[in-house]
Motif scaffolding. Sequence first.
Motif, short mmCIF file in Angstrom:
data_model
loop_
_atom_site.label_atom_id
_atom_site.label_comp_id
_atom_site.label_asym_id
_atom_site.label_seq_id
_atom_site.Cartn_x
_atom_site.Cartn_y
_atom_site.Cartn_z
N PHE A 1 31.92 -47.13 8.66
CA PHE A 1 30.64 -48.05 8.82
C PHE A 1 30.76 -48.98 10.07
CE2 PHE A 1 27.24 -50.89 8.25
CZ PHE A 1 26.26 -49.92 8.09
N LEU A 2 31.82 -49.73 9.92
CA LEU A 2 31.96 -50.94 10.89
C LEU A 2 32.33 -50.25 12.07
CD1 LEU A 2 33.94 -53.57 8.71
CD2 LEU A 2 31.64 -53.46 9.50
N LEU B 1 24.32 -42.97 19.43
CA LEU B 1 24.69 -42.43 18.25
C LEU B 1 25.99 -41.36 18.80
CD1 LEU B 1 23.90 -41.03 15.63
CD2 LEU B 1 22.31 -39.35 16.77
N VAL B 2 26.02 -40.90 20.03
CA VAL B 2 26.87 -39.94 20.37
C VAL B 2 28.22 -40.52 20.45
CG1 VAL B 2 25.25 -38.00 21.51
CG2 VAL B 2 26.59 -39.77 22.92
N PHE C 1 30.98 -35.92 9.24
CA PHE C 1 30.67 -36.83 8.15
C PHE C 1 29.38 -37.31 8.31
CE2 PHE C 1 31.57 -38.75 12.01
CZ PHE C 1 30.89 -40.00 12.30
N TRP C 2 28.61 -37.31 9.44
CA TRP C 2 27.17 -37.97 9.44
C TRP C 2 26.23 -36.74 9.05
CZ3 TRP C 2 23.95 -34.67 12.43
CH2 TRP C 2 24.69 -33.90 13.32
N CYS D 1 22.49 -46.66 10.65
CA CYS D 1 23.81 -47.81 11.35
C CYS D 1 23.55 -48.04 12.78
CB CYS D 1 25.37 -47.21 11.12
SG CYS D 1 26.43 -48.29 11.83
N THR D 2 23.23 -46.76 13.56
CA THR D 2 23.00 -46.79 14.83
C THR D 2 21.56 -47.54 15.32
OG1 THR D 2 24.44 -44.62 15.18
CG2 THR D 2 22.81 -44.99 16.96
N VAL D 3 20.75 -47.21 14.53
CA VAL D 3 19.27 -47.74 14.72
C VAL D 3 19.64 -49.22 14.28
CG1 VAL D 3 17.04 -48.01 13.74
CG2 VAL D 3 18.04 -45.66 13.64
N LEU D 4 20.29 -49.48 13.55
CA LEU D 4 20.64 -51.04 13.26
C LEU D 4 21.18 -51.52 14.53
CD1 LEU D 4 20.84 -53.57 11.58
CD2 LEU D 4 22.92 -52.92 10.64
N ALA D 5 22.29 -50.93 15.15
CA ALA D 5 22.78 -51.49 16.28
C ALA D 5 21.93 -51.88 17.48
CB ALA D 5 23.94 -50.42 16.83
N LEU D 6 20.79 -50.56 17.57
CA LEU D 6 19.93 -50.80 18.68
C LEU D 6 18.97 -51.91 18.47
CD1 LEU D 6 18.06 -49.35 20.91
CD2 LEU D 6 16.83 -48.20 19.31
#
Length: 212
Positions: free
Chosen positions: A19-20, A48-49, A67-68, A77-82
């Motif tokens: 996750f991290l 994401l990619v 896995f995804w 997690c990617t949305v959170l990063a954005l």
Amino acid sequence: MDELVDFWSNIRFVDIIEFLGTFAFAISGIRLASAKRFDWFGALVVGLVTAIGGGTLRDLLLGLTPFWMLSSVYLWCTVLALFCVIVYRKILVRLNNTFFWFDSIGLGLFVVVGAEKTLALGYAPWVIVIMATITGVVGGIIRDILINEIPIIFTQELYAVACIIGGLLFCLLNYLGVTMPVVQISTAVCVFVIRILATKYHWRLPILKGED
């Protein structure tokens, strides 16, 4: 919501690492996308990619469901990063070394994930090293192609080599019977430190020159 509850209730240490790593790689991809002035959707795709590319190829080669596809956590997690890049853009986007730090962190964490998943399936050490390296570098290759850059694996200091050394250390420590949390942390730190030192001191492999 139930899926998220199930994820966190059954979480393992390697899941936290994955996750991290996903978050760190997503940040690095979105950071580069912002430098290229992508819109929010484009930045999300690049992030994401970057985050799932290496793990996807690894799982396909190992005969596993990527896995995804088993949990939406990595998408969120990617949305959170954005969201973090949007909110803290003055810190993350304007700092020139932001990409480097998050990319190095993600690299070390994903090498651990790739090595441990391959080990769990009983493959030989050389397969573990290759899968660890694939997990670490393939997402970055896809990212750089999407943003029309030469993949950093081919140009920067000891990028893939750091993954290979990390994979070898993972196999060695596991062979010596070191407890898995120590193996995981040692491997991630090893990859991270090599990247830092290689960049600081400009360690790199010899350049292959063509005919003059």
